[in-house]
Design a protein around this motif. Structure first.
Motif, PDB file in Angstrom:
ATOM      1  N   SER A   1      46.490  61.448 -18.832  1.00  0.00           N
ATOM      2  CA  SER A   1      45.587  60.968 -19.876  1.00  0.00           C
ATOM      3  C   SER A   1      44.296  61.766 -19.934  1.00  0.00           C
ATOM      4  CB  SER A   1      45.283  59.493 -19.661  1.00  0.00           C
ATOM      5  OG  SER A   1      44.732  59.287 -18.364  1.00  0.00           O
TER       6      SER A   1
ATOM      7  N   SER B   1      47.977  61.145 -13.546  1.00  0.00           N
ATOM      8  CA  SER B   1      48.396  60.765 -14.885  1.00  0.00           C
ATOM      9  C   SER B   1      47.761  61.723 -15.893  1.00  0.00           C
ATOM     10  CB  SER B   1      48.014  59.319 -15.182  1.00  0.00           C
ATOM     11  OG  SER B   1      46.641  59.099 -14.940  1.00  0.00           O
TER      12      SER B   1
ATOM     13  N   GLN C   1      43.660  54.007 -17.145  1.00  0.00           N
ATOM     14  CA  GLN C   1      43.214  54.222 -15.774  1.00  0.00           C
ATOM     15  C   GLN C   1      44.007  55.376 -15.171  1.00  0.00           C
ATOM     16  OE1 GLN C   1      43.478  50.767 -13.295  1.00  0.00           O
ATOM     17  NE2 GLN C   1      42.692  51.813 -11.483  1.00  0.00           N
ATOM     18  N   VAL C   2      43.293  56.293 -14.506  1.00  0.00           N
ATOM     19  CA  VAL C   2      43.939  57.455 -13.905  1.00  0.00           C
ATOM     20  C   VAL C   2      44.476  57.089 -12.538  1.00  0.00           C
ATOM     21  CG1 VAL C   2      43.588  59.794 -13.065  1.00  0.00           C
ATOM     22  CG2 VAL C   2      42.458  59.037 -15.159  1.00  0.00           C
ATOM     23  N   GLN C   3      45.705  57.462 -12.286  1.00  0.00           N
ATOM     24  CA  GLN C   3      46.308  57.262 -10.977  1.00  0.00           C
ATOM     25  C   GLN C   3      46.762  58.597 -10.421  1.00  0.00           C
ATOM     26  OE1 GLN C   3      49.400  54.312 -11.605  1.00  0.00           O
ATOM     27  NE2 GLN C   3      48.032  52.694 -10.881  1.00  0.00           N
TER      28      GLN C   3
ATOM     29  N   GLN D   1      45.880  57.641  -2.749  1.00  0.00           N
ATOM     30  CA  GLN D   1      45.884  56.592  -1.736  1.00  0.00           C
ATOM     31  C   GLN D   1      45.961  57.157  -0.324  1.00  0.00           C
ATOM     32  OE1 GLN D   1      48.473  57.553  -3.464  1.00  0.00           O
ATOM     33  NE2 GLN D   1      50.251  57.635  -2.103  1.00  0.00           N
TER      34      GLN D   1
ATOM     35  N   TYR E   1      38.674  61.334  -9.011  1.00  0.00           N
ATOM     36  CA  TYR E   1      39.617  60.297  -8.625  1.00  0.00           C
ATOM     37  C   TYR E   1      40.269  60.672  -7.287  1.00  0.00           C
ATOM     38  CZ  TYR E   1      39.118  59.267 -13.576  1.00  0.00           C
ATOM     39  OH  TYR E   1      38.592  58.993 -14.803  1.00  0.00           O
TER      40      TYR E   1
END
Length: 115
Positions: free
Chosen positions: A27, A25, A1-3, A107, A104
């Motif tokens: 990935s 991240s 999961q990308v954050q 926050q 994505y």
């Protein structure tokens, strides 16, 4: 999961500067990265974007005051905000889009500019 992890928001006075950072991240390689903002009571709007090749796009309201940059190998994007105005007050969101698939969101980080 990308954050996406954002940092750098805060409370400043008119004319001062802030620098926002966002790290995604690693990935997935991100194609376009950028910043959006949502002022109180308004819709989210584009602030600036930057491609892997370094091509930039800015909202007219921030041209000449904000500078977006990135370190592509690190999936990291920055927003240098100078000459801040009260109308720049908003929650700032980082956005990252891979070459394929949906993007994505971070926050959000609060930026408040007092007059």
């Amino acid at each position: 999961q990308v954050q996406l992890v954002e940092s750098g928001g805060g409370l400043v006075q008119t004319g001062e500067s802030l620098r926002l950072s966002c790290a995604a991240s690693k990935s997935i390689t991100m194609n376009i990265m950028g910043w959006y903002r949502q002022p109180p009571g308004k819709q989210r709007e584009l602030v600036a974007t930057i491609t892997r090749a370094g091509l930039t796009n800015y909202a007219d309201s921030v041209k000449g005051r904000f500078t977006i940059s990135r370190v592509s190998a690190e999936n990291t994007v920055f927003l240098q905000m100078n000459s801040l105005k009260p109308e720049d007050t908003a929650v700032y969101y980082c956005n990252a889009r891979p070459l394929y698939g949906a993007g994505y969101w971070g926050q959000g980080t609060q930026v408040t500019v007092s007059s």
